[in-house]
Every structure is written in C-alpha cells, then in structure tokens.
Design a protein around this motif. Sequence first.
Motif, PDB file in Angstrom:
ATOM      1  N   ILE A 102      -5.140 -30.603  18.468  1.00 13.14           N
ATOM      2  CA  ILE A 102      -4.896 -31.694  19.422  1.00 13.14           C
ATOM      3  C   ILE A 102      -5.782 -31.523  20.655  1.00 13.14           C
ATOM      4  O   ILE A 102      -6.381 -32.498  21.154  1.00 13.14           O
ATOM      5  CB  ILE A 102      -3.405 -31.725  19.807  1.00 13.14           C
ATOM      6  N   LEU A 103      -5.890 -30.286  21.143  1.00 13.54           N
ATOM      7  CA  LEU A 103      -6.729 -30.046  22.322  1.00 13.54           C
ATOM      8  C   LEU A 103      -8.201 -30.323  22.019  1.00 13.54           C
ATOM      9  O   LEU A 103      -8.944 -30.811  22.873  1.00 13.54           O
ATOM     10  CB  LEU A 103      -6.548 -28.600  22.790  1.00 13.54           C
ATOM     11  N   ALA A 104      -8.621 -29.980  20.776  1.00 14.38           N
ATOM     12  CA  ALA A 104     -10.008 -30.273  20.403  1.00 14.38           C
ATOM     13  C   ALA A 104     -10.245 -31.783  20.353  1.00 14.38           C
ATOM     14  O   ALA A 104     -11.302 -32.277  20.793  1.00 14.38           O
ATOM     15  CB  ALA A 104     -10.324 -29.628  19.056  1.00 14.38           C
ATOM     16  N   LEU A 105      -9.280 -32.535  19.814  1.00 14.82           N
ATOM     17  CA  LEU A 105      -9.401 -33.991  19.798  1.00 14.82           C
ATOM     18  C   LEU A 105      -9.444 -34.549  21.216  1.00 14.82           C
ATOM     19  O   LEU A 105     -10.217 -35.478  21.512  1.00 14.82           O
ATOM     20  CB  LEU A 105      -8.229 -34.606  19.024  1.00 14.82           C
ATOM     21  N   ARG A 106      -8.649 -33.988  22.090  1.00 10.07           N
ATOM     22  CA  ARG A 106      -8.659 -34.451  23.479  1.00 10.07           C
ATOM     23  C   ARG A 106     -10.006 -34.165  24.137  1.00 10.07           C
ATOM     24  O   ARG A 106     -10.513 -34.988  24.909  1.00 10.07           O
ATOM     25  CB  ARG A 106      -7.529 -33.772  24.252  1.00 10.07           C
ATOM     26  N   GLN A 107     -10.579 -32.996  23.833  1.00  9.65           N
ATOM     27  CA  GLN A 107     -11.878 -32.658  24.397  1.00  9.65           C
ATOM     28  C   GLN A 107     -12.961 -33.590  23.868  1.00  9.65           C
ATOM     29  O   GLN A 107     -13.942 -33.879  24.558  1.00  9.65           O
ATOM     30  CB  GLN A 107     -12.216 -31.206  24.074  1.00  9.65           C
ATOM     31  N   GLN A 108     -12.762 -34.073  22.633  1.00 11.38           N
ATOM     32  CA  GLN A 108     -13.693 -35.031  22.048  1.00 11.38           C
ATOM     33  C   GLN A 108     -13.386 -36.469  22.461  1.00 11.38           C
ATOM     34  O   GLN A 108     -13.954 -37.400  21.903  1.00 11.38           O
ATOM     35  CB  GLN A 108     -13.642 -34.906  20.516  1.00 11.38           C
ATOM     36  N   GLN A 109     -12.448 -36.626  23.424  1.00 15.94           N
ATOM     37  CA  GLN A 109     -12.064 -37.947  23.951  1.00 15.94           C
ATOM     38  C   GLN A 109     -11.532 -38.847  22.834  1.00 15.94           C
ATOM     39  O   GLN A 109     -11.897 -40.022  22.715  1.00 15.94           O
ATOM     40  CB  GLN A 109     -13.244 -38.606  24.657  1.00 15.94           C
ATOM     41  N   GLN A 110     -10.638 -38.270  22.024  1.00 11.51           N
ATOM     42  CA  GLN A 110      -9.955 -39.027  20.973  1.00 11.51           C
ATOM     43  C   GLN A 110      -8.442 -38.900  21.189  1.00 11.51           C
ATOM     44  O   GLN A 110      -7.749 -38.231  20.424  1.00 11.51           O
ATOM     45  CB  GLN A 110     -10.339 -38.507  19.587  1.00 11.51           C
TER      46      GLN A 110
END
Length: 622
Positions: free
Chosen positions: A181-189
Amino acid sequence: MVRQLSIMLSGRLLLLVLVAALSQTAMAESLLRTEKQYRLAAWHFYQDDYYQALLQLSMTAESPAKTSLLQAGLLLQLDMPAATARLLQQLLDDQTLSGKLPRQLRNVALLQYSRFLFEQQQSDQAEHYLGQLSGPLDDLSGEAELLKQLLNWPAINTADSGVFDRLAGHNELPYVVINQILALRQQQQPQPALVMLEQLNNRLQPETATGFWRQLFRWRWSDPLISSDSERQALADYLQLLQAGLLVDQLQWADAQQVLSQFASNSVLTLPAMILYRDVLTENRQIPSLLSVLQQLIDRYPYADASWLAAHQLGNQFERALAQQDALAAYRWADQYYQQQLTINSGHARPLTLSQLAESSGLSGWQSYQLRQQPGLFQLNSQLNALQQLQQLQQQRLDRLKKLGEVIDFKLAQQQQLLTSALPDLSARQQALQLQAEQLAASIASAKAEPMAMQLWLGDSEQNYAQLHVMLSKARGRADALSAAGRDVADAKQRLSRLEGILQWHYQYNRAQRHWQLDKQQQQLTAELARIGQALERLSRLDGKTERLLLQQQQLAAMTVQESQFGAALFVQQQQLLAGLNSGLEQIRLAEREKLLEMRRFNTQAIARVMEQLLLTSQEEQ
C-alpha cells in the motif's frame, strides 16, 4: 513506520531441535549429560532467565550446530545482536557444521542473520544469505517475504493479489500488504491502495500459537506485533491513519475529516493523527475545531515539534479571521510559551546516570519522551537495561562463587587442623608397620632354609600334612628315647623314615607354588607400604590439605577471575552505551533549541506585523 516496526518482528521458528534433544534415547553418559543440559537450558529459558540458560548450554559437549543456534537465540534475548550475528555467521560459513542442522533450522539461521545484516545496512550480504533459503519455507515464508520487501524497497511487487491466500494465517501478512500500500501511495496510486486496504481490514486474523523457536529469536524489547489485543488495536489504528492519508491524497477532505474524527484519543498514533487532523481542519476551514485541536496538541504533547508550531498557529488562525486583537494576544502568549520552553530546554542539559535509568521516576518527562520516540535512543536504553539485568545476574554468580570459596577455605582449614594433628601418629604407625614387615621377611627367609618349616605349609589344603608332620616329629622323639633305653626300634624308625620321605616329597612338590605365593604377597605388602609412605609424604608437603579441595580452590579462583573480567567488560560496555545515549539526547536538545529560537523569531515577526496592522487601522479610524 511499518518498515521500522517490521525490522523488530520476531522469528517464526520451529520446536524441532529441542524436541529431538529431549526425546533422544542416549546410551552414552556424555549424551545423557547433554540431554540434561538442554532440559535445564529450556527450563531457564521459559523462566526468562536467559543468562542461566546460556551457562547450561556452555556445559554441553554434543551437537555443536544445535548448541550454536540455541546460544544465538539466547544472546538475542539478552540484547546482544552483534554476538548473535557472529555465532550465526560462524554456523553458516562452516558448511560441515551447518550441514548437521535440519533444513528448517538452517533456514532459521539464514533468515535471522540476513535480518541482522539488513539492519546494519549491508543489503548485498543480506540478499546473499537470504537467497540461500531452501523451500518449502512453511512458517518462515511470511518473514522471508517481508525481509525481501525491505531489501528491495521501494521496487516491490504492488500487483500481487495472491498475497492474501499465500500468507493466510501468517503474522507478517498485514505488514507485507501495508508495504504494498505504501509503495502504491509513493507511486501516486491512492485508489488501488484504498482497495487493498479494505481487503486487509477484512482479512486480519488473530495470531497463531507461539512456539519455542519463535520466542527464542524474539527481540527482548518488543513482543510480536499481533500477540495481544493492544498491539492488534495499534495495527488497526495505523490502518485507519493510513486510510485518512490516502483520502487526503485524493483531496477527499471531508471523508478524511470523518475518518480522523473517529480516531482513538489514547492510541500510540494519536499524535500523527492529530497533526493530520489539524491539516484537514485547516483545509476545511473548521476554525473552532481547529483551535481545539491546536490547544490539545499544546497540552498533551509539550515536547513535540507539532505543539510548538501549534502555539504560533493559534494566533495565525485569529489573524486569518481578521481578529487582530485576539491574534496579537495569542502571538504574545506564544512568545512567552517559547521563552518558557527555552528555559526548560536548558534544564535538559544534565546528562543521565545509570541510577536514573534504573528507576523510571529518575527520568524527566522530556527524557522519557525522547527514549520512547527516538528508535536509536530506545534501542540504547533497552540495551542498557539488559546489561543492568546481566550485571545483577553476574553479581549473584560472583556471590555464589564467594560463598563456595568460603566453604572450601573452611574445609581446608578444618582438614589442615585434623590432618596436621594426626600426621605424627600416622607416621609412627607407618614406621611400626614397616618394621613388622621387615621382621616378617626375615622370618620367612629363615623358614625357607628349614627342610619343612611349619610356617610355610599352604593354607587349609595342607593342614592335614602339617598335623602329620607334627605327629611324626613326636614319634621320632619317642623312638629315639626307646632306642636310648636299649629297646629295638629299628623297624619303627624305618617306617618313620618312609613316612617322612613321603611328607618331604609332598612338601618339595608344592615348594615352587608356595614360594611364588610368598614372594607375591611380600611384593604386594612392600608396594602397599610404599604407597602409604608416599601418601604420608604428600600430606606432609600439602601441609594437611587434600589435593581435591586444592584443585577446587584453584578452579573457583579461575572462575572468579573470569567473572570479574566479564563484569569489567560489562561495565565498559555500559559506560559506552550511556555515553552514546547522553550524546544522542544532547544532540536532540540542541536541535530543539534551534527550532524554538527559529519559531520565536518567526512569532516575533508576526507580532510586529499585527501591531503594524493595528496601528494603521487606528490611524485610519482617526
């Protein structure tokens, strides 16, 4: 935050080695002793007495691979990760030694050592050892996947929809998903992240039972993160805070405010939740609620940067609402607040002592706050607490060694008194025995010269012959008497001669055996007398002290020296950790002082600006 927490996750390990050690039927005495030591080590482990468990393991002589793995886990419990890593590295680099471990336990060692290398920022080496894991990983798969994520961060697989089924029932599942989830957030998703967050909330499960090896390789300063209701609640709070952050990323301010308004007020994450709530209320222009949140930040978290900023933001909100008089009063209050905080900050300059750390009441509120909030200081403090407990255990061992020494000294003194007083009498008896032995040897030599000495007949088997010899001697005497009286006894003497010849033949027939037995018994007697003489001489040299007690005294002295050296090493390490802790606190204090001075300058500019606006307004009204 989840990345930091996941570093301290406990290993999910198996009970195979201990069960094998305790159920093995060993015929040799050494194996039985090893089984006993493992039982004692396990008992001390479950009593949280890791120091004594290590001492028991040090007495084992069998299964070095298993012993090394157990010792590594116990050292980890004593907050000695470096020593743990050294043991694991020796175990893994020695293919012969590590090859004796079952596959699951070798995976345990590989995983724990990889985690240590990652924490030491040696990512390449960590990946090398992590890549040596051999499947199936079973209960270790969750921790292995979590560590792999951390090593590859942020380049992790965010489209892994099968993670929920693959890690179902694993305690690491929430943290693996949170990293995605944090990786998706960092990818602005944010939208896919919210979908995965909803799935995670629906799939959270209670923790499975904790086994021996999982407890053994658990960081002492942190229990497993889903082992209790309080920690499970902390995880739920983090997910709630993460949900609000994702809503903010989507500019859904109203939904984010709704989520944060329901956040627990007594959570470990209340401070970051209030900071985010403050920003959301500012964006939504909820001034009354915002002022209340700012005041709560000041009251509840006086040592946090957010509370210092909140003191200025109170006046800023009044200024934005064009309430200049209220803004000026708030700014002036903030100036006094900053001055007060600077004075308090100067009082934090006193370094901590070991006695203060030993008692929670010995720490100031600021020191306690920093030790909780700063991961590095928290770890240093935990290691100092562990060393203090180790020192107490080591002092107890020294006290026991001292008491044993006193007992041995008492026994030595007692023996010295008894043996010294008895030694002259024992020497006299030994000399008397020696004289008797010499006399006996002379008697035997004289008897050997006689034709048929009575003393040299064999035991019970020849007693009849000995009696016949006596009777013949008496008959020979009577025959001689009769012959002297003029009687004719020639036939009687002839018969007596034949009988004596028969006895003489029998005597000579057993002569070799008789003399061999006598010589052997004389040699045994001589050797025994020599041994007694040597023992008396040794006692005389030892001044009445026995060798066994002297050896025990030497062993105790050596153990006392070792324990003293170990205690000195603990003290040096303790002072180094304390110096590092005080240095870290001082750096934080100086950094906070700079922040307070900067905020005060900024607040002073705001006071000047508002006063200027009030002056202009006053002039316009006139």
